[in-house]
Design an enzyme around this catalytic site. Structure first.
Site, PDB file in Angstrom:
ATOM      1  N   GLY A  87     -56.697  -4.337   4.750  1.00 25.64           N
ATOM      2  CA  GLY A  87     -56.053  -4.613   6.025  1.00 25.64           C
ATOM      3  C   GLY A  87     -54.543  -4.471   5.931  1.00 25.64           C
ATOM      4  O   GLY A  87     -54.024  -3.620   5.202  1.00 25.64           O
ATOM      5  N   LEU A  88     -53.837  -5.326   6.668  1.00 29.50           N
ATOM      6  CA  LEU A  88     -52.374  -5.303   6.734  1.00 29.50           C
ATOM      7  C   LEU A  88     -51.865  -3.943   7.197  1.00 29.50           C
ATOM      8  O   LEU A  88     -50.858  -3.438   6.700  1.00 29.50           O
ATOM      9  CB  LEU A  88     -51.751  -5.666   5.377  1.00 29.50           C
ATOM     10  CG  LEU A  88     -52.018  -7.090   4.874  1.00 29.50           C
ATOM     11  CD1 LEU A  88     -51.411  -7.290   3.496  1.00 29.50           C
ATOM     12  CD2 LEU A  88     -51.482  -8.124   5.848  1.00 29.50           C
ATOM     13  N   CYS A  89     -52.575  -3.356   8.151  1.00 28.49           N
ATOM     14  CA  CYS A  89     -52.139  -2.070   8.718  1.00 28.49           C
ATOM     15  C   CYS A  89     -52.208  -2.123  10.244  1.00 28.49           C
ATOM     16  O   CYS A  89     -52.629  -1.165  10.899  1.00 28.49           O
ATOM     17  CB  CYS A  89     -52.956  -0.912   8.161  1.00 28.49           C
ATOM     18  SG  CYS A  89     -54.735  -1.131   8.147  1.00 28.49           S
ATOM     19  N   GLY A  90     -51.829  -3.275  10.786  1.00 28.77           N
ATOM     20  CA  GLY A  90     -51.797  -3.413  12.233  1.00 28.77           C
ATOM     21  C   GLY A  90     -53.189  -3.384  12.846  1.00 28.77           C
ATOM     22  O   GLY A  90     -54.150  -3.907  12.284  1.00 28.77           O
ATOM     23  N   PHE A  92     -55.013  -0.760  13.286  1.00 28.36           N
ATOM     24  CA  PHE A  92     -55.638   0.512  12.928  1.00 28.36           C
ATOM     25  C   PHE A  92     -57.156   0.398  12.821  1.00 28.36           C
ATOM     26  O   PHE A  92     -57.902   1.132  13.481  1.00 28.36           O
ATOM     27  CB  PHE A  92     -55.044   1.021  11.608  1.00 28.36           C
ATOM     28  CG  PHE A  92     -55.746   2.219  11.025  1.00 28.36           C
ATOM     29  CD1 PHE A  92     -55.636   3.456  11.633  1.00 28.36           C
ATOM     30  CD2 PHE A  92     -56.516   2.102   9.892  1.00 28.36           C
ATOM     31  CE1 PHE A  92     -56.287   4.569  11.114  1.00 28.36           C
ATOM     32  CE2 PHE A  92     -57.168   3.197   9.357  1.00 28.36           C
ATOM     33  CZ  PHE A  92     -57.046   4.434   9.963  1.00 28.36           C
TER      34      PHE A  92
END
Length: 295
Positions: A87-90, A92
Site C-alpha cells: 500500500g502507501l500509494c494513495g 491506486f
C-alpha cells in the site's frame, strides 16, 4: 494549549515520519525509472500487435476455427484484477478494485448474483479486497509474488491457463482490470476485454477490409500467433500496473512530505507560543515575588 513536552514529542514524531516518507519517495523514484523504461519500450510493440490482432479477428468472415474470437452467451465470467502487493500509494489499489467491482455489476450483473463471476487476483491488495467480499470458491487464485519477475517466460503460463479455460468453456468472458501508466503523476484504473477478442467496429457503409497474405496456412499461423499476442497483451497490463504503482507511491510520499512540512510549521508556532506563555508566567512569578519581598 499543549505543554512544551507534548509539542516537542509531536515535532520529533513528525520529523521521524517525514524522514521515512522522503526515503520511500526516493526508493519509488528509483524503481519507477526502471518500471517506466520497461513499459515505454513495450507499449509500441504491444499496441502494434493488438491492432494487428483486431484486424485479423475482424476479417475472418465468421471462421469459427479461431476459438478465441467466438462470442457466446455468458454463463460464467472471469475478472482479472491486477493490483500491487503493498500500500502507501494513495487510492491506486482501491480505484482498481472499484472498477473491477463496477465491471462485475454492470457487465455480468445476473451472473454475479448467481455466483458465476470469478476473480483472479494478481497482487496482494486485490486479493485481500475480494476475499473479504466474495466466497472463497469465487476467488480463482492469487499471484502475490508475480511482480518479482515480469519476464515473458514467467508470466505467460497464466494467460495460457486462462485461454485454455476459455476454450474449454469454463469461462465465456474474461476482463482485465489494471492500472494504466500515463506519467509519474498520472495513473488511471482501466478495464479491458481480454476474451473473446473484440473486433474492430465496422464503419457504416464501409466494406474495406485488411488484406493479409498468410504464410504458412492461415489456420496454423493463427493457432500460434493469437495466443502469443494475447500473452503479450497480458504482460503489458502487468508492466503498466507495476509502473503505475511506483508512480502513485512516489506522488503519495511527496504529498505526505509536504503535509509534514506544513504540520511542522504549525507545531513550531504552537511550541513558540507555549514557550512564550511559560516565560511570561515565570517572569510574572518573579515580579510578584520581588514585590512581595519589598512590601
Amino acid at each position: 494549549m499543549a505543554n512544551l513536552k507534548e509539542v516537542r514529542d509531536r515535532i520529533k514524531s513528525v520529523i521521524s515520519t517525514q524522514q521515512i516518507t522522503k526515503a520511500m519517495k526516493m526508493v519509488s523514484a528509483a524503481k519507477l525509472r526502471r518500471a517506466q523504461q520497461a513499459i515505454v519500450q513495450m507499449r509500441p510493440y504491444a499496441t502494434g500487435l493488438n491492432k494487428m490482432l483486431l484486424n485479423v479477428m475482424s476479417n475472418l468472415d465468421g471462421d469459427t476455427s479461431v476459438s478465441y474470437g467466438v462470442a457466446r452467451d455468458v454463463k460464467k465470467a472471469l475478472i482479472i484484477v491486477v493490483t500491487s502487493n503493498r500500500g502507501l500509494c494513495g487510492a491506486f489499489n482501491s480505484n482498481i478494485c472499484k472498477i473491477a467491482t463496477k465491471t462485475a455489476k454492470e457487465k455480468f450483473g445476473s451472473q454475479l448474483a448467481n455466483g458465476d463471476v470469478d476473480f483472479l487476483c494478481i497482487g496482494r491488495k486485490g486479493f485481500d479486497f475480494f476475499r473479504k467480499r466474495y466466497p472463497a470458491e469465487q476467488i480463482n487464485g492469487d499471484h502475490v509474488n508475480l511482480f518479482q519477475d515480469l519476464s515473458f517466460d514467467v508470466i505467460s503460463a497464466i494467460p495460457d491457463e486462462i485461454m485454455d479455460q476459455f476454450t474449454n468453456g469454463e469461462y465465456d468472458a474474461v476482463e482485465i482490470c489494471f492500472g494504466q501508466f500515463k506519467n509519474a503523476a498520472m495513473q488511471s484504473a482501466e478495464a479491458i476485454t481480454f476474451l473473446p477478442v473484440p473486433k474492430l467496429p465496422q464503419e457504416k457503409g464501409s466494406k474495406k477490409q485488411a488484406d493479409y497474405i498468410y504464410e504458412p496456412s492461415k489456420e496454423k499461423l493463427l493457432r500460434e500467433l493469437i495466443p502469443s499476442i494475447l500473452q503479450t497483451q497480458f504482460q503489458r497490463t502487468l508492466l503498466d500496473t507495476h509502473a503505475s504503482e511506483h508512480g502513485a507511491r512516489m506522488t503519495a510520499m511527496d504529498k505526505a512530505t509536504e503535509n509534514a512540512d506544513e504540520l511542522l510549521k504549525d507545531l513550531r508556532i504552537s511550541y513558540n507560543k507555549a514557550r512564550q506563555e511559560e516565560i511570561t508566567s515565570q517572569i510574572s512569578e518573579i515580579v510578584g515575588g520581588v514585590a512581595a519581598l519589598e512590601g
